[in-house]
Design an enzyme around this catalytic site. Structure first.
Site, PDB file in Angstrom:
ATOM      1  N   HIS A   1      65.227 -15.441  55.819  1.00  0.00           N
ATOM      2  CA  HIS A   1      65.925 -14.645  56.833  1.00  0.00           C
ATOM      3  C   HIS A   1      65.893 -13.143  56.563  1.00  0.00           C
ATOM      4  CE1 HIS A   1      68.370 -18.474  58.095  1.00  0.00           C
ATOM      5  NE2 HIS A   1      67.142 -18.472  58.545  1.00  0.00           N
TER       6      HIS A   1
ATOM      7  N   PRO B   1      80.843 -27.979  48.251  1.00  0.00           N
ATOM      8  CA  PRO B   1      82.202 -28.537  48.203  1.00  0.00           C
ATOM      9  C   PRO B   1      82.514 -29.399  49.422  1.00  0.00           C
ATOM     10  CG  PRO B   1      82.267 -26.141  48.541  1.00  0.00           C
ATOM     11  CD  PRO B   1      80.835 -26.512  48.344  1.00  0.00           C
TER      12      PRO B   1
ATOM     13  N   ASP C   1      71.250 -11.300  50.830  1.00  0.00           N
ATOM     14  CA  ASP C   1      71.982 -10.404  49.928  1.00  0.00           C
ATOM     15  C   ASP C   1      71.187  -9.934  48.710  1.00  0.00           C
ATOM     16  OD1 ASP C   1      72.110 -12.656  48.196  1.00  0.00           O
ATOM     17  OD2 ASP C   1      74.099 -13.227  48.928  1.00  0.00           O
TER      18      ASP C   1
ATOM     19  N   CYS D   1      58.069   2.903  65.269  1.00  0.00           N
ATOM     20  CA  CYS D   1      56.770   2.808  64.582  1.00  0.00           C
ATOM     21  C   CYS D   1      56.621   1.510  63.789  1.00  0.00           C
ATOM     22  CB  CYS D   1      56.589   4.012  63.660  1.00  0.00           C
ATOM     23  SG  CYS D   1      57.706   4.024  62.248  1.00  0.00           S
TER      24      CYS D   1
END
Ligand code: OAD
Length: 238
Positions: free
Chosen positions: A119, A213, A104, A130
């Site tokens: 990633h 968490p 992100d 190309c």
């Protein structure tokens, strides 16, 4: 495994060589869904259709529609207090490497500098013809988008079954092997080779601090396991 925030804070304060591994959970409080938690993408969709080269070859428009929806969601999102705490940590540490599985770009937008993207990036587009790679933040009107050469562009992210960007894992492994502290934030630690950095750090004798968490496969092995959201726990560590 210790769960005291005071002890973890003291360990962070003393650390000179720090590596951080982040996953989707660090952006959850920015409103970006994770993959495997409740409401995560892979709870409702098949990753085989959306995050593999085979899925893209079968239906590029379907895959691009999902990526473009995510791109627009991320464009509206803002870095959170967790991203910002990692920027502050970078300023304090003598050596600091942020290794992320996220595509992100929120770490960079928050101001993190030494970032290894395992990633790829959702803002990068790669031509299947190309091979050129371009960065594009604007809305994509035609899906799938085409390159100037006429070839089809694909998202510049790593899909299941693909290799990581050249040199990225080597640089990440080297940062982890030199670190005295690895902070692992918001990853279910189920996707390799990224998850392998955690046992690597433990094997090298580094302290490992998990912020999540939920429990992960490595929770019993880590030095500190702090339960809670990244936007709450990371600032509290400083
Ligand atoms: P996952 O969705 O597998 O895991 C997200 C983790 O974040 C879970 O362990 C959650 O408990 C935790 N989490 C949720 N909310 C959080 C919060 N507010 N603060 C901290 N943690 C929170 O995401 P990743 O581990 O990043 O790969 O997934 C790894 C890879 O699998 C991704 O990079 C992506 C995905 O398929 C590709 O697209 C190649």
């Amino acid at each position: 495994m210790r769960t005291s925030i005071e002890a973890a804070r003291e360990r962070v304060r003393r650390a000179k060589r720090v590596a951080v591994l982040t996953g989707a959970g660090v952006s959850a409080e920015s409103g970006i869904p994770t993959f495997r938690s409740n409401g995560g993408y892979w709870r409702q969709r098949r990753f085989e259709d959306l995050a593999t080269p085979q899925g893209f070859a079968r239906d590029p428009k379907f895959v691009w529609t999902w990526y473009e929806e995510r791109r627009r969601g991320i464009a509206r999102a803002e870095p959170n207090a967790g991203h910002r705490a990692l920027v502050e940590l970078e300023a304090r540490a003598e050596r600091f490497t942020l290794i992320t599985q996220n595509v992100d770009g929120l770490h960079e937008r928050a101001g993190s500098r030494n970032v290894i993207r395992l990633h790829g990036s959702i803002w990068s587009l790669r031509c299947l013809g190309c091979r050129r790679e371009i960065e594009e933040h604007a809305e994509l009107n035609e899906l799938p988008p085409l390159c100037e050469c006429g070839g089809m562009l694909r998202p510049g992210v790593v899909w299941f079954g693909e290799s990581l960007p050249a040199g990225a894992m080597e640089r990440a492994a080297s940062a982890v092997s030199e670190a005295e502290l690895l902070i692992v934030v918001g990853t279910s630690a189920q996707v390799y080779p990224a998850a392998g950095l955690i046992p690597m750090a433990l094997g090298a004798g580094a302290a490992v601090l998990e912020v999540n968490p939920a429990e992960t496969e490595f929770s019993d092995d880590v030095t500190f396991a702090l339960r809670g959201g990244a936007a709450e726990i990371l600032p509290a560590l400083l």
